[in-house]
Design a protein around this motif. Structure first.
Motif, PDB file in Angstrom:
ATOM      1  N   TYR A 337       0.838  -1.212   0.000  1.00 10.77           N
ATOM      2  CA  TYR A 337       0.000   0.000   0.000  1.00 10.77           C
ATOM      3  C   TYR A 337       0.874   1.265   0.000  1.00 10.77           C
ATOM      4  O   TYR A 337       0.492   2.292  -0.550  1.00 10.77           O
ATOM      5  CB  TYR A 337      -0.984  -0.007   1.169  1.00 10.77           C
ATOM      6  CG  TYR A 337      -2.080  -1.045   0.974  1.00 10.77           C
ATOM      7  CD1 TYR A 337      -2.900  -1.007  -0.154  1.00 10.77           C
ATOM      8  CD2 TYR A 337      -2.261  -2.079   1.879  1.00 10.77           C
ATOM      9  CE1 TYR A 337      -3.877  -1.972  -0.371  1.00 10.77           C
ATOM     10  CE2 TYR A 337      -3.235  -3.046   1.676  1.00 10.77           C
ATOM     11  CZ  TYR A 337      -4.038  -2.989   0.538  1.00 10.77           C
ATOM     12  OH  TYR A 337      -5.005  -3.943   0.323  1.00 10.77           O
ATOM     13  N   LEU A 338       2.049   1.156   0.606  1.00 13.61           N
ATOM     14  CA  LEU A 338       2.972   2.308   0.532  1.00 13.61           C
ATOM     15  C   LEU A 338       3.377   2.569  -0.920  1.00 13.61           C
ATOM     16  O   LEU A 338       3.503   3.715  -1.350  1.00 13.61           O
ATOM     17  CB  LEU A 338       4.221   2.054   1.385  1.00 13.61           C
ATOM     18  CG  LEU A 338       4.074   2.355   2.869  1.00 13.61           C
ATOM     19  CD1 LEU A 338       5.273   1.828   3.650  1.00 13.61           C
ATOM     20  CD2 LEU A 338       3.925   3.863   3.107  1.00 13.61           C
ATOM     21  N   ALA A 339       3.590   1.475  -1.667  1.00  9.64           N
ATOM     22  CA  ALA A 339       3.918   1.636  -3.092  1.00  9.64           C
ATOM     23  C   ALA A 339       2.768   2.335  -3.816  1.00  9.64           C
ATOM     24  O   ALA A 339       2.986   3.255  -4.616  1.00  9.64           O
ATOM     25  CB  ALA A 339       4.203   0.276  -3.727  1.00  9.64           C
ATOM     26  N   VAL A 340       1.546   1.926  -3.505  1.00  6.80           N
ATOM     27  CA  VAL A 340       0.379   2.540  -4.146  1.00  6.80           C
ATOM     28  C   VAL A 340       0.322   4.028  -3.808  1.00  6.80           C
ATOM     29  O   VAL A 340       0.120   4.884  -4.680  1.00  6.80           O
ATOM     30  CB  VAL A 340      -0.926   1.832  -3.691  1.00  6.80           C
ATOM     31  CG1 VAL A 340      -2.150   2.570  -4.194  1.00  6.80           C
ATOM     32  CG2 VAL A 340      -0.943   0.377  -4.166  1.00  6.80           C
ATOM     33  N   LEU A 341       0.533   4.343  -2.529  1.00  5.88           N
ATOM     34  CA  LEU A 341       0.471   5.753  -2.106  1.00  5.88           C
ATOM     35  C   LEU A 341       1.544   6.597  -2.790  1.00  5.88           C
ATOM     36  O   LEU A 341       1.343   7.783  -3.046  1.00  5.88           O
ATOM     37  CB  LEU A 341       0.625   5.855  -0.582  1.00  5.88           C
ATOM     38  CG  LEU A 341      -0.616   5.475   0.223  1.00  5.88           C
ATOM     39  CD1 LEU A 341      -0.257   5.201   1.685  1.00  5.88           C
ATOM     40  CD2 LEU A 341      -1.671   6.576   0.150  1.00  5.88           C
ATOM     41  N   SER A 342       2.688   5.982  -3.064  1.00  7.27           N
ATOM     42  CA  SER A 342       3.765   6.735  -3.727  1.00  7.27           C
ATOM     43  C   SER A 342       3.670   6.658  -5.232  1.00  7.27           C
ATOM     44  O   SER A 342       4.482   7.274  -5.941  1.00  7.27           O
ATOM     45  CB  SER A 342       5.138   6.190  -3.291  1.00  7.27           C
ATOM     46  OG  SER A 342       5.332   6.417  -1.928  1.00  7.27           O
ATOM     47  N   GLY A 343       2.730   5.860  -5.736  1.00 10.76           N
ATOM     48  CA  GLY A 343       2.590   5.721  -7.190  1.00 10.76           C
ATOM     49  C   GLY A 343       3.767   5.009  -7.819  1.00 10.76           C
ATOM     50  O   GLY A 343       4.165   5.319  -8.941  1.00 10.76           O
ATOM     51  N   VAL A 344       4.337   4.034  -7.093  1.00 10.29           N
ATOM     52  CA  VAL A 344       5.465   3.284  -7.667  1.00 10.29           C
ATOM     53  C   VAL A 344       5.081   1.817  -7.810  1.00 10.29           C
ATOM     54  O   VAL A 344       4.234   1.299  -7.079  1.00 10.29           O
ATOM     55  CB  VAL A 344       6.748   3.390  -6.804  1.00 10.29           C
ATOM     56  CG1 VAL A 344       7.237   4.821  -6.753  1.00 10.29           C
ATOM     57  CG2 VAL A 344       6.524   2.861  -5.385  1.00 10.29           C
ATOM     58  N   ASP A 345       5.723   1.166  -8.750  1.00 10.12           N
ATOM     59  CA  ASP A 345       5.484  -0.255  -8.979  1.00 10.12           C
ATOM     60  C   ASP A 345       6.264  -1.051  -7.922  1.00 10.12           C
ATOM     61  O   ASP A 345       7.488  -0.910  -7.828  1.00 10.12           O
ATOM     62  CB  ASP A 345       5.977  -0.607 -10.397  1.00 10.12           C
ATOM     63  CG  ASP A 345       5.603  -2.018 -10.810  1.00 10.12           C
ATOM     64  OD1 ASP A 345       5.366  -2.862  -9.933  1.00 10.12           O
ATOM     65  OD2 ASP A 345       5.553  -2.263 -12.035  1.00 10.12           O
ATOM     66  N   PRO A 346       5.593  -1.897  -7.132  1.00  8.44           N
ATOM     67  CA  PRO A 346       6.315  -2.595  -6.051  1.00  8.44           C
ATOM     68  C   PRO A 346       7.355  -3.607  -6.534  1.00  8.44           C
ATOM     69  O   PRO A 346       8.312  -3.896  -5.810  1.00  8.44           O
ATOM     70  CB  PRO A 346       5.203  -3.316  -5.273  1.00  8.44           C
ATOM     71  CG  PRO A 346       4.021  -3.373  -6.175  1.00  8.44           C
ATOM     72  CD  PRO A 346       4.140  -2.198  -7.116  1.00  8.44           C
ATOM     73  N   THR A 347       7.202  -4.142  -7.727  1.00  8.74           N
ATOM     74  CA  THR A 347       8.032  -5.296  -8.102  1.00  8.74           C
ATOM     75  C   THR A 347       9.476  -4.966  -8.494  1.00  8.74           C
ATOM     76  O   THR A 347      10.414  -5.546  -7.937  1.00  8.74           O
ATOM     77  CB  THR A 347       7.348  -6.099  -9.231  1.00  8.74           C
ATOM     78  OG1 THR A 347       6.074  -6.535  -8.732  1.00  8.74           O
ATOM     79  CG2 THR A 347       8.165  -7.319  -9.620  1.00  8.74           C
ATOM     80  N   PRO A 348       9.727  -4.082  -9.454  1.00 11.15           N
ATOM     81  CA  PRO A 348      11.122  -3.947  -9.916  1.00 11.15           C
ATOM     82  C   PRO A 348      12.055  -3.422  -8.817  1.00 11.15           C
ATOM     83  O   PRO A 348      11.635  -2.612  -7.984  1.00 11.15           O
ATOM     84  CB  PRO A 348      11.031  -2.909 -11.050  1.00 11.15           C
ATOM     85  CG  PRO A 348       9.599  -2.695 -11.316  1.00 11.15           C
ATOM     86  CD  PRO A 348       8.826  -3.152 -10.128  1.00 11.15           C
ATOM     87  N   VAL A 349      13.283  -3.920  -8.837  1.00 12.14           N
ATOM     88  CA  VAL A 349      14.295  -3.423  -7.892  1.00 12.14           C
ATOM     89  C   VAL A 349      15.515  -3.004  -8.725  1.00 12.14           C
ATOM     90  O   VAL A 349      16.586  -3.617  -8.655  1.00 12.14           O
ATOM     91  CB  VAL A 349      14.643  -4.485  -6.815  1.00 12.14           C
ATOM     92  CG1 VAL A 349      13.565  -4.556  -5.751  1.00 12.14           C
ATOM     93  CG2 VAL A 349      14.845  -5.879  -7.423  1.00 12.14           C
ATOM     94  N   ALA A 350      15.308  -1.953  -9.504  1.00  7.78           N
ATOM     95  CA  ALA A 350      16.326  -1.529 -10.466  1.00  7.78           C
ATOM     96  C   ALA A 350      17.663  -1.245  -9.790  1.00  7.78           C
ATOM     97  O   ALA A 350      18.725  -1.575 -10.342  1.00  7.78           O
ATOM     98  CB  ALA A 350      15.826  -0.292 -11.213  1.00  7.78           C
ATOM     99  N   ALA A 351      17.631  -0.666  -8.586  1.00 11.34           N
ATOM    100  CA  ALA A 351      18.890  -0.293  -7.928  1.00 11.34           C
ATOM    101  C   ALA A 351      19.741  -1.531  -7.633  1.00 11.34           C
ATOM    102  O   ALA A 351      20.973  -1.499  -7.763  1.00 11.34           O
ATOM    103  CB  ALA A 351      18.604   0.476  -6.638  1.00 11.34           C
ATOM    104  N   ILE A 352      19.081  -2.638  -7.244  1.00 13.83           N
ATOM    105  CA  ILE A 352      19.839  -3.874  -6.949  1.00 13.83           C
ATOM    106  C   ILE A 352      20.395  -4.458  -8.245  1.00 13.83           C
ATOM    107  O   ILE A 352      21.566  -4.852  -8.322  1.00 13.83           O
ATOM    108  CB  ILE A 352      18.939  -4.922  -6.248  1.00 13.83           C
ATOM    109  CG1 ILE A 352      18.439  -4.391  -4.898  1.00 13.83           C
ATOM    110  CG2 ILE A 352      19.693  -6.241  -6.052  1.00 13.83           C
ATOM    111  CD1 ILE A 352      17.449  -5.326  -4.176  1.00 13.83           C
TER     112      ILE A 352
END
Ligand code: PA5
Length: 361
Positions: A337-352
């Motif tokens: 839900y934090l991802a939803v509130l920030s408008g970000v996709d929860p799945t990708p972890v581009a930084a890693i």
């Protein structure tokens, strides 16, 4: 993603339409924890059946892994009260000095390609250990096959952190197979029952008033999350931190009682404005000792008014595994839900992925 409209912080999250944010259906993966526990427990026992445990009475257990592949070991470690040998989780390139050929070493890497875990597996072979491997395949899977070592295979196509149920039960089944613990199946059954009903309650279609993960996510949103646990909830605190980082793409930190009472509580007293940028979540185990309970009560009192807020999440169930999995389930949904509130996709972890590419180059 770019076109998705993020819900306003002030508004009720309501029945969230997560499809536009959630490219790979991470909500469904979080909701699959109960199935993973049941399937993973059975599949791992089947995978191990053909092999004989490497030593009769191991002098200890070392699980090596990183990130989403290591957290299952922290979870299992606190759920094995019958275990009478040391159990260490290694997030590093080397095994501890005490590891001998009598030690049960388990190398866990979802992808099978994590360099720290592969280095530990090599180290284990070098010391005469006969490790068990847990992976979807990759280099670790190939190594296990080449050296004729047991390979517990977990289903591919997920993010490592979303496969927690498979990874944790693979480890529990390995300890069971090695004759190190008593009956674990009842813990799996209770945990699955509890997290299945929690997943229904925390589902995006359930509105705020009946879905505690949504209002908690909104209280955390825009603050740095500090997650505090003790005993059985300590690995859950680490899991919450990781899930808020990776799913919510937000900073978060965790600490454990009683240690945090000997340093961290002082850190709240110097700069009131800084303290108010942080929101604390206390993960409470009703089965914790009276001494821990008194510390948590005092800390909650000490922090309320100093920080942006203090929330308490209480574990459900009787067995340690059910209790830790229940608190983890709440954290997994809060992070989504934090991802939803920030408008970000929860799945990708581009930084890693970027870092891993950089290190390979
Ligand atoms: O969540 C993640 O993607 C990471 O924490 C990975 O689990 C970590 O980098 C290790 O990779 P693997 O799980 O494939 O061994």
């Amino acid at each position: 993603m770019a076109s998705a409209q993020r819900p306003s912080d002030a508004a009720d999250l309501g029945p969230v339409s997560v499809g536009e944010f959630d490219s790979e259906d991470h909500f469904a993966m979080a909701a699959s924890l109960a199935d993973q526990l049941e399937e993973g427990w059975k599949a791992a026992r089947d995978d191990l059946r053909a092999f004989k445990p490497p030593v009769d009475r191991p002098d200890g257990v070392v699980v090596c892994g990183m990130g989403g592949s290591a957290i299952g070991a922290d979870v299992v470690r606190v759920c094995m009260p019958g275990l009478t040998v040391p159990f260490e989780v290694v997030r590093a390139y080397d095994l501890p000095a005490w590891v001998s050929p009598r030690t049960l070493v388990v190398a866990v890497s979802y992808s099978g390609n994590t360099e720290e875990t592969l280095a530990c597996a090599d180290d284990a072979f070098g010391r005469g250990c006969r490790p068990v491997c847990v992976a979807t395949g990759g280099a670790l899977g190939a190594l296990a096959r080449k050296r004729d070592r047991p390979l517990v295979t977990v289903p591919p196509g997920m993010q490592p952190r979303a496969a927690l149920g498979y990874l944790a039960t693979s480890l529990a089944a390995t300890l069971d197979w090695a004759g190190l613990v008593g009956e674990f199946a009842p813990q799996v059954a209770e945990a699955a029952e509890i997290v299945r009903s929690m997943a229904a309650e925390l589902h995006p279609a359930v509105p705020d008033e009946a879905n505690p993960a949504k209002p908690l996510a909104r209280r955390l949103h825009g603050h740095v999350a500090l997650i505090y646990g003790a005993g059985v909830t300590a690995p859950a605190a680490r899991r919450w931190k990781g899930q808020i980082n990776e799913n919510g793409k937000a900073p978060a930190f965790f600490a454990e009682f009683p240690e945090l009472n000997h340093n961290e509580i002082v850190g709240w007293t110097g700069d009131p404005a800084l303290a108010r940028t942080m929101h604390v979540v206390l993960l409470v185990d009703p089965w914790a000792s009276e001494r821990i309970a008194r510390r948590i009560d005092y800390t909650a009192e000490h922090l309320s008014g100093r920080t942006a807020g203090v929330d308490v999440v209480t574990a459900a169930g009787e067995s340690p595994f059910a209790r830790v999995c229940s608190v983890i389930t709440m954290g997994d949904f809060v992070s989504l839900y934090l991802a939803v509130l920030s408008g970000v996709d929860p799945t990708p972890v581009a930084a890693i992925e970027e870092l891993k590419r950089h290190l390979r180059s």
